[in-house]
Design a protein around this motif. Sequence first.
Motif: not given
Length: 452
Positions: A31, A267, A269
Amino acid sequence: MTSIAAIVLAAGKGTRMKSARHKVLHEIAGRAMIDHLLASVEALGPERLVTVVGEAREQVQAKLGERSAFAVQEPQLGTGHAVLQAQGALAGFEGIVLVLYGDVPFVRTATMQAMIARLEAKDAPAAVVLGFQPDDALRYGRVIADKAGAISKMVEYKDASADERACTLCNSGLLAARADELFALLARVGNDNAQAEFYLPDIVNIAIADGRTCAVVTTDTPDEVAGINSRAELAAAEAQWQQLKREEAMADGVTLRAPETVFFSWDTEVAADVVVEQNVVFGPGVTVASGARIRAFSHLEGASVGEGVEVGPYARLRPGAKLEAGSKVGNFVEIKNATLGVGAKANHLTYLGDATVGEGANIGAGTITCNYDGYFKHKTTIGPRAFVGSNSALIAPVTIGADAIVAAGSAVSRDVADGELRMVRAEQLVKPGWADRFHDAMKKKKKDVSGK
């Protein structure tokens, strides 16, 4: 509630990064660093966001699009000058302004909230500075303040006395002030210094000289204000982020066999009771459900892994891969834009692209879905409990029915009905004794040539 605006400074040339890409667009955990920062800012629900750009501004503008207004700083004449360029974009705004830096990506929302809260305290400071206390204060500017956080002086290291340099409270450069006061103070900042630049911290000294209070809020996590100016600092930031993510995952009930070898994306998970073996890389867009096991040397990106699924070792899940509960992907299997149904298996050396594999199906070693004809992608559908033998090529678009069997070594280009056996092989040619005669002839020829 007080209205909030943020000014993000991203006009610098970033020469130490030695890159054609703008510094703030370099990635940490998949990111862009400016996106890490904006995620924390956006959690505040700001009324306005202004990014001050300069060098390679078209890259930053293309990245942020309509998420931000933009102000151009050209030429670059210091941080105070940079903030002043945002005045037009904030015309009519009367709330609190946070001044942030695009290359300082890890500032927490809670830290920003603490700065805002201090600005709204009863003593109504003209500005609030974010301070930090590093292990080595080096040549950072110093914040001279009392125990209550009231600032008496901001001083650059080169201008500081020996006593002032002994102070370990350093200036991060981040600041909060009310819009009207911020720009009024900036208008009074001069550039009578060695660099002939207009420095943002000077507004604090000006306000203090006017008899106003200015305050410092000190972060308890100095790493959150670390700036990134070089490839080495980018690597250090990546390592810092990964270490925090690993600790967070383990605290949430994830087993990491060798934590230092597992790399997460921003991100990722991963649910409790997942086991992640060594040397696993998670790219963006991965979710892993409870009870799954990600075995060593696997790479996952854009994939959904269901409960009790086993992946790897040496597996690659590409974007659009969906593994439903109890399915299994083994060594050297690649899956892209494909669903593996409940309990289905692809244990070895397989490529499944643009496919749907039904519940309980078994995909033999060496099987591939031939999904691309050079111009378009086509889909393969494999029904529940189907068995595809080893080294088969399924030439899409094609459907293999429920409970069907595809014999090993078949190249299937037409649909296979439910319960059908499909065998697509050339007829085997048998010549008894041919190999023996061949070996005898070659041995004789070799002896005639070599004499042995």
